[in-house]
Enzyme design. Structure first.
Site, short mmCIF file in Angstrom:
data_model
loop_
_atom_site.label_atom_id
_atom_site.label_comp_id
_atom_site.label_asym_id
_atom_site.label_seq_id
_atom_site.Cartn_x
_atom_site.Cartn_y
_atom_site.Cartn_z
N GLU A 173 10.19 -18.68 -37.97
CA GLU A 173 11.23 -19.72 -37.94
C GLU A 173 10.67 -21.14 -37.86
O GLU A 173 10.78 -21.81 -36.83
CB GLU A 173 12.15 -19.49 -36.74
CG GLU A 173 12.93 -18.21 -36.83
CD GLU A 173 14.02 -18.13 -35.75
OE1 GLU A 173 14.13 -19.04 -34.92
OE2 GLU A 173 14.77 -17.15 -35.77
N GLU A 363 14.69 -10.44 -37.57
CA GLU A 363 15.22 -10.54 -36.20
C GLU A 363 16.74 -10.59 -36.25
O GLU A 363 17.32 -11.23 -37.14
CB GLU A 363 14.77 -11.82 -35.49
CG GLU A 363 13.38 -11.80 -34.92
CD GLU A 363 13.04 -13.07 -34.14
OE1 GLU A 363 13.95 -13.71 -33.59
OE2 GLU A 363 11.85 -13.41 -34.10
C1 BGC Z 1 13.07 -16.43 -31.89
C2 BGC Z 1 12.78 -15.54 -30.70
C3 BGC Z 1 13.85 -15.72 -29.64
C4 BGC Z 1 15.20 -15.36 -30.24
C5 BGC Z 1 16.36 -15.45 -29.27
C6 BGC Z 1 14.52 -16.42 -32.30
O1 BGC Z 1 14.86 -17.62 -32.84
O2 BGC Z 1 12.25 -16.09 -32.96
O3 BGC Z 1 11.51 -15.84 -30.21
O4 BGC Z 1 13.60 -14.99 -28.49
O5 BGC Z 1 15.45 -16.26 -31.28
O6 BGC Z 1 16.54 -16.74 -28.83
#
Ligand code: BGC
Length: 452
Positions: A173, A363
């Site tokens: 990101e 993610e």
């Molecule tokens: C990040 C993670 C973070 C998650 C939740 C993402 O943007 O890559 O490191 O824990 O969001 O906030």
């Protein structure tokens, strides 16, 4: 769209679909000063700033450094076949540039070997927000030389692990860490303003392309990606002013880093030219070329949509978010709006770009205030969140988007940046006093979902 019937299983995604869990070095490993590791900007930020809730520090975190074998057994037990983790730059190069820390190199060999032994495919993220603090002292991502430093780090990792690991993610990101860390100052290293943000954008975009080129040249048969946060940006009303404001935010949040990667240069528009300085450079063909890389896959990370209205009082972007709480919409305990339709919409929108070959959802997940009672965490809201969002992925996939995998965020509760340890996103509950792990019901839900 009926997203919530829950009647799907992993089988619906096809047998080659990759199912994974993701985590990050600074959030999980702990061992912050053990076996030669140098400090990262998050170690330093946790010491010096008051911005991390509860004064929490990532020093021990989940102690993954010592517990990786048991944790990987849990990955296996839940039925995931991919493990995405990041490499701590300061564990490999304690001061970011100088001598290599053998113990650091060996740690990731142990993690990788354990994955392979268990039949889990490792995906390495090269940068998940934890720049070595020594480099930050020299300006960090604002320093012109950061590309040299990053390229050396990437080269060392490629040479160390390239014969065992074929799946590489260059950055996590870029918009997230550049905006929070170098524009708004709410994340490490806490810098603010355009004079920091603009050079950082350029160096990070270059790092993304050059890092990928290094992996391509050093790792035979590498499968290379990079990840982008994405949010559907929704205008608060159908007034032109709100629509324009939403468009400006879209440029920043969704387009800023992917477009240079795809060879389109930076997304400047006449109506919104804060990137003018970069745009000037960008006119030179060499930059557009240098920022481009033909990625094998694009990692999309989705958590929430953003509703935007025009606001003159906010400099440059003239826009502000209309917070979910004021609109009384469903939201997680992070305050983030829950809207799986927006996930579907943004996947479809990103897929329209020419040049994206494959997408992996690298993610997706949610924080809810879990309660551990008699060894059980009955996190029904998280299960519901995953069900809805998986339906959105499936719908996009069935309509022809070439989605190859889905990685849940995250294996276990961990150090959630400025939220400290209380914002729990894991499929596994962690007691940070005792390091006891307890599989949440969402973890069991995934196990059953994947076992069909
Ligand atoms: C990040 C993670 C973070 C998650 C939740 C993402 O943007 O890559 O490191 O824990 O969001 O906030």
């Amino acid at each position: 769209m009926a997203l919530n019937d829950g009647n799907i299983s992993a089988k619906d995604f096809g047998k080659d679909f990759k199912w994974g869990v993701a985590m990050a070095a600074a959030q999980n490993e702990g061992a912050h000063n053990i076996d030669g590791k140098g400090a990262s900007i998050w170690d330093a930020f946790a010491k010096s700033s008051s911005k991390i809730k509860g004064g929490h520090k990532p020093n021990i975190a989940c102690d993954f450094y010592h517990r990786y074998k048991d944790d990987l057994l849990l990955v296996k037990a839940l039925g995931f076949s991919v493990f995405r983790f990041s490499i701590s730059w300061a564990r490999i190069l304690p001061d970011g540039t100088g001598s290599i820390n053998k113990d650091g190199i060996n740690f990731y060999h142990r993690v990788i070997d354990e994955c392979i032994k268990l039949g889990i495919t490792p995906y390495i993220t090269l940068y998940h927000w934890d720049l070595p603090h020594e480099l930050e002292k020299k300006g960090g991502w604002t320093n012109y030389y950061v590309n040299k430093w990053f390229n050396r780090f990437v080269t060392i990792c490629a040479e160390a692990y390239g014969d065992k690991v074929k799946n590489w993610i260059i950055l996590n990101e870029p918009f997230g860490f550049t905006s929070l860390g170098y524009m708004l100052g709410s994340h490490a290293p806490g810098k603010t303003g355009l004079s920091n943000f603009l050079p950082v954008i350029h160096h990070v975009a270059l790092a993304q392309a050059e890092g990928a080129q290094i992996i391509r040249s050093k790792v035979p048969q590498a499968y290379i990606g990079t990840t982008f946060s994405c949010s559907e940006i929704i205008p608060f009303s159908d007034k032109q002013k709100d629509i324009d404001a939403a468009n400006r935010v879209d440029i920043l949040m969704n387009r800023l880093f992917i477009e240079p990667t795809l060879g389109k240069g930076y997304p400047t528009e006449d109506s919104f030219n804060f990137l003018e300085k970069l745009h000037m450079e960008n006119k030179a063909w060499k930059y557009t070329k240098r920022l481009q890389f033909d990625f094998d896959f694009i990692g999309l990370q989705y958590y929430f949509p953003v509703t935007i209205r025009h606001n003159n009082l906010v400099p440059i972007v003239n826009a502000s978010e209309v917070k979910p709480a004021t609109r009384k919409v469903p939201r997680t305990d992070m305050g983030w709006e829950i809207k799986a339709d927006s996930f579907y919409n943004i996947i479809k929108k990103m897929w329209q770009y020419e040049g994206i070959k494959e997408i992996i959802i690298t993610e997706n997940g949610a924080f809810f205030k879990d309660e551990l009672k008699s060894g059980i965490v009955n996190d029904v809201e998280r299960i519901d969140y995953f069900q809805q969002h998986l339906q959105a992925v499936l719908k996009a996939k069935n309509e022809g988007v070439n989605i190859k995998g889905y990685f849940a965020w995250t294996l276990m509760d961990n150090f959630e940046w400025t939220e400290g340890f209380n914002a729990r996103f894991g499929l596994i509950h962690v007691d940070f006093e005792t390091q006891l792990r307890t599989i949440k019901d969402s973890g069991y839900w995934f196990r059953d979902f994947l076992s069909v």
